[in-house]
Design an enzyme around this catalytic site. Structure first.
Site, PDB file in Angstrom:
ATOM      1  N   GLU A 145      -4.115  29.931 -14.582  1.00 23.19           N
ATOM      2  CA  GLU A 145      -4.914  29.274 -13.548  1.00 23.19           C
ATOM      3  C   GLU A 145      -6.393  29.312 -13.879  1.00 23.19           C
ATOM      4  O   GLU A 145      -7.130  28.359 -13.598  1.00 23.19           O
ATOM      5  CB  GLU A 145      -4.651  29.921 -12.192  1.00 23.19           C
ATOM      6  CG  GLU A 145      -3.221  29.816 -11.702  1.00 23.19           C
ATOM      7  CD  GLU A 145      -2.751  28.381 -11.611  1.00 23.19           C
ATOM      8  OE1 GLU A 145      -3.577  27.493 -11.324  1.00 23.19           O
ATOM      9  OE2 GLU A 145      -1.563  28.132 -11.846  1.00 23.19           O
TER      10      GLU A 145
ATOM     11  N   ASP B 171       3.048  20.973 -16.987  1.00 25.60           N
ATOM     12  CA  ASP B 171       1.752  20.491 -17.473  1.00 25.60           C
ATOM     13  C   ASP B 171       1.942  19.463 -18.581  1.00 25.60           C
ATOM     14  O   ASP B 171       1.305  18.400 -18.582  1.00 25.60           O
ATOM     15  CB  ASP B 171       0.926  21.663 -18.005  1.00 25.60           C
ATOM     16  CG  ASP B 171       0.552  22.645 -16.912  1.00 25.60           C
ATOM     17  OD1 ASP B 171       0.695  22.280 -15.737  1.00 25.60           O
ATOM     18  OD2 ASP B 171       0.124  23.761 -17.236  1.00 25.60           O
TER      19      ASP B 171
ATOM     20  N   GLY C 160       0.829  -1.203   0.000  1.00 30.49           N
ATOM     21  CA  GLY C 160       0.000   0.000   0.000  1.00 30.49           C
ATOM     22  C   GLY C 160       0.855   1.240   0.000  1.00 30.49           C
ATOM     23  O   GLY C 160       2.083   1.188   0.128  1.00 30.49           O
TER      24      GLY C 160
END
Length: 650
Positions: A438, A512, A215
């Protein structure tokens, strides 16, 4: 050092004590053989020694030189003398007393030389010398090196033990561990086995020898292991994978043997190996360190194969990188169970907030349910950090209670970073570009339903110059193709907004594009979502050790990015009034709530907003503009990465 350790190595300790006794006896014999013959002593010398032991003042008040001593010796005026390490004390026939300094010992040698020739001039005795020191002082001087070697050997034996902490009761039960309900359910049969291993053996059932907990970091794997030991009343030994490595050859193998020997002796026992990936994977032995690591793994496998069905020993391991483990560890008969410890659900996150909030002085306005809704995808460790950071924020403001505002600020800090205390002022052109960037992320996220838009700001947070905070709406483990395509469009929206507003892009879209390219490559190479419809997985090709040309996959990924970029630009063109409105609001107020973004988009799309883009959960945490250097803005987009094999149904 435990009692069992002394018991296991009693032969070694017995042999060591015998050797030390023999050395002491040999030292005594050597000392007696080498002891020099003392000069004869009579009543005058004994009386002088008795007086010297009481006080040396009658001699030390009169200091003479060597010529006085030589003259008295030639004239026979000396009644008795006493030699020490640093002085010679003399008493004459007429009861005069004096002393001479003798740090070099030459005066004493001169006096004893006459005795060696057979001439007895006057009684001579020894006073306060090393010869009168205890017998062990010679041992301290002559055998100091041997003592250091023995101490070093003892430390080496101690270092060969693994750093284990044997506990009879951990004090933790399953009820004390919030969350991990699926993992606790999977461990129920393990609990039954440890409580009564003979029942399994009587039925011929083969209980599990090892359980692997996997995990994300901070999901509570260590607490779950302690709770398992406390639930079944077993002994608990905790080590880490790095404890078995050592700079000395063979020490790691000895540590493995000692660990399992201790576990068998204290059965029922749970051996918990945290970060078991530290043991590593067997290599090609190109270096000596690789050979030693291979031997450690081989010994570990041998010890696990040596378990009896009713031995009452269970190996419990935890790792965040299961793919880095040696395949031989994961086969049946060793680590029989592989239990994934997942992220907490909504109800479990609420319990965690209540648990940690009960440890601080919280205000009555704390909405645990709302905090749990806004913390989708966070681990229990992250929730503990949020509550603690909220208390720190309250203390920083000299507040008497931790309010909901402090918790919200701490939640935002956990997701998007700290507010920097001192940053250089940005130019108006930079502020405008960041606001446009933004705003593009925010309106596309709202239009495509990529989660809940919480806030948009051009205030710096962490390393980012601007942030768009988007939180998941619900817990999801399965990602649809439409959701991934929407996610890529949201990543490309900042760059598209710049191109639409300024007719030119900046370096701010670098991060990005990095995140969008990774997602596009995963869709094309492993998820079968290529534009051409290809279903071949490059991950399978790598696993088969086949050579492959990645150019086709790269071309398809670029084609997918180009297609989604065109769709993103078309959507931004339709939402251009909302883009300009949100940009202006950011320039005026620096922070815009997510509700305003949704309203601005809904005014343009109306009912078509829900039809064109149903609500999706992209698990995007933030979209941030960050500086690439001290002057130019650089845009950092942080998203939850998909596994290399792509999303799967769990």
């Amino acid at each position: 050092m435990t009692k069992s350790f002394f018991y296991r190595h009693r032969h070694l300790f017995g042999a060591s004590i015998l050797c030390i006794a023999l050395l002491v006896a040999a030292l005594f014999a050597y000392r007696e053989a080498q002891a020099p013959a003392l000069p004869p002593s009579d009543d005058a010398a004994a009386a002088m020694l008795a007086e010297l032991h009481q006080s040396t003042a009658p001699w030390t008040v009169h200091r003479r030189d060597l010529s006085t001593l030589v003259g008295d010796m030639r004239n026979g005026r000396i009644a008795s003398a006493a030699l020490s390490d640093e002085a010679v004390y003399v008493t004459t026939q007429d009861d005069q007393r004096y002393w001479l300094a003798d740090q070099s010992g030459r005066i004493g040698e001169m006096i004893l030389r006459d005795y060696g020739r057979g001439a007895v001039l006057f009684p001579v005795s020894l006073f306060d010398t090393d010869g009168e020191a205890p017998w062990y002082s010679e041992l301290q001087r002559q055998w100091l090196l041997l003592s250091l070697l023995l101490i070093g050997a003892g430390l080496l034996v101690w270092k060969m033990r693994p750093h284990q902490a044997l506990k009879h009761n951990t004090g933790i039960r399953f009820a004390d561990v919030v969350g991990a309900s699926e993992a606790k359910l999977a461990l129920q049969d393990v609990t039954t086995y440890l409580r009564n291993p003979a029942a399994f053996a009587a039925l011929g059932a083969r209980p599990p020898k090892g359980v692997l907990l996997t995990g994300e970091p901070g999901t509570g794997k260590t607490q779950l292991a302690k709770a398992l030991a406390g639930e079944c009343g077993a002994h608990f030994i905790q080590v880490t994978g790095s404890d078995f490595s050592s700079m000395y050859f063979g020490v790691g193998i000895h540590k493995v043997k000692t660990l399992f020997r201790t576990a068998r002796k204290h059965a029922p026992c749970i051996v918990f190996i945290d970060e078991i990936d530290g043991i590593g994977r067997r290599g090609e032995q190109s270096r000596s360190s690789d050979a030693e690591a291979n031997r450690i793994i081989n010994q570990f496998l041998t010890e696990m194969d040596g378990f009896a069905a009713d031995s009452g020993v269970l190996v419990l391991a935890a790792t965040n990188f299961p793919n880095s483990l040696d395949p031989a560890l994961l086969r049946e008969g060793r680590f029989d169970r592989n239990i994934a410890v997942g992220l907490p659900g909504l109800a479990e996150r609420e319990q965690l907030f209540r648990l940690y909030a009960g440890k601080i002085k919280a205000a009555d306005d704390l909405d645990h349910t709302q905090l749990a809704r806004n913390s989708v995808g966070l681990t229990p460790a992250a929730i503990a950090y949020i509550v603690n950071h909220a208390a720190l924020l309250a203390a920083r403001e000299n507040s008497t209670q931790v309010t909901m505002r402090h918790c919200v600020d701490a939640l935002e800090t956990c997701r998007i970073g700290e507010q920097p205390s001192g940053t250089s002022a940005l130019s108006e052109a930079e502020r405008t570009r960041i606001a446009v960037h933004e705003a593009g992320h925010a309106i596309v996220a709202a239009a495509l339903g990529c989660g809940r838009v919480e806030k948009v700001t051009i205030l710096p947070r962490g390393q980012a110059l601007g942030v768009t905070l988007v939180t998941p709406i619900e817990d999801k483990r399965l990602h649809l193709e439409s959701e991934l395509r929407a996610r890529i469009q949201m990543l490309l929206a900042g760059r598209g907004a710049e191109r639409l507003h300024f007719a030119e892009v900046s370096s701010g879209a670098g991060q990005d594009l990095h995140e969008a390219s990774k997602l596009a490559l995963s869709m094309v190479a492993t998820l079968g979502m290529a534009p051409s419809g290809s279903l071949l997985s490059l991950q399978a090709v790598r696993d088969a050790h086949l050579e492959s040309d990645p150019r086709e996959a790269l071309n398809e990924a670029d084609q997918l990015l180009q297609e989604l970029d065109r769709e993103c630009l078309a959507l931004l063109q339709r939402l251009r009034p909302a883009l300009q409105s949100i940009t202006q609001r950011l320039l005026d107020e620096e922070t815009v709530a997510g509700e305003e973004v949704v309203k601005a988009v809904r005014r343009l799309l109306g009912e078509r907003m829900g039809e064109a883009a149903p609500a999706r959960t992209c698990h995007l945490e933030r979209v941030a503009a960050s500086p690439s250097n001290g002057l130019d803005p650089y845009f950092d987009l942080a998203v939850d990465e998909l596994p290399e094999t792509g999303p799967g149904m769990a």
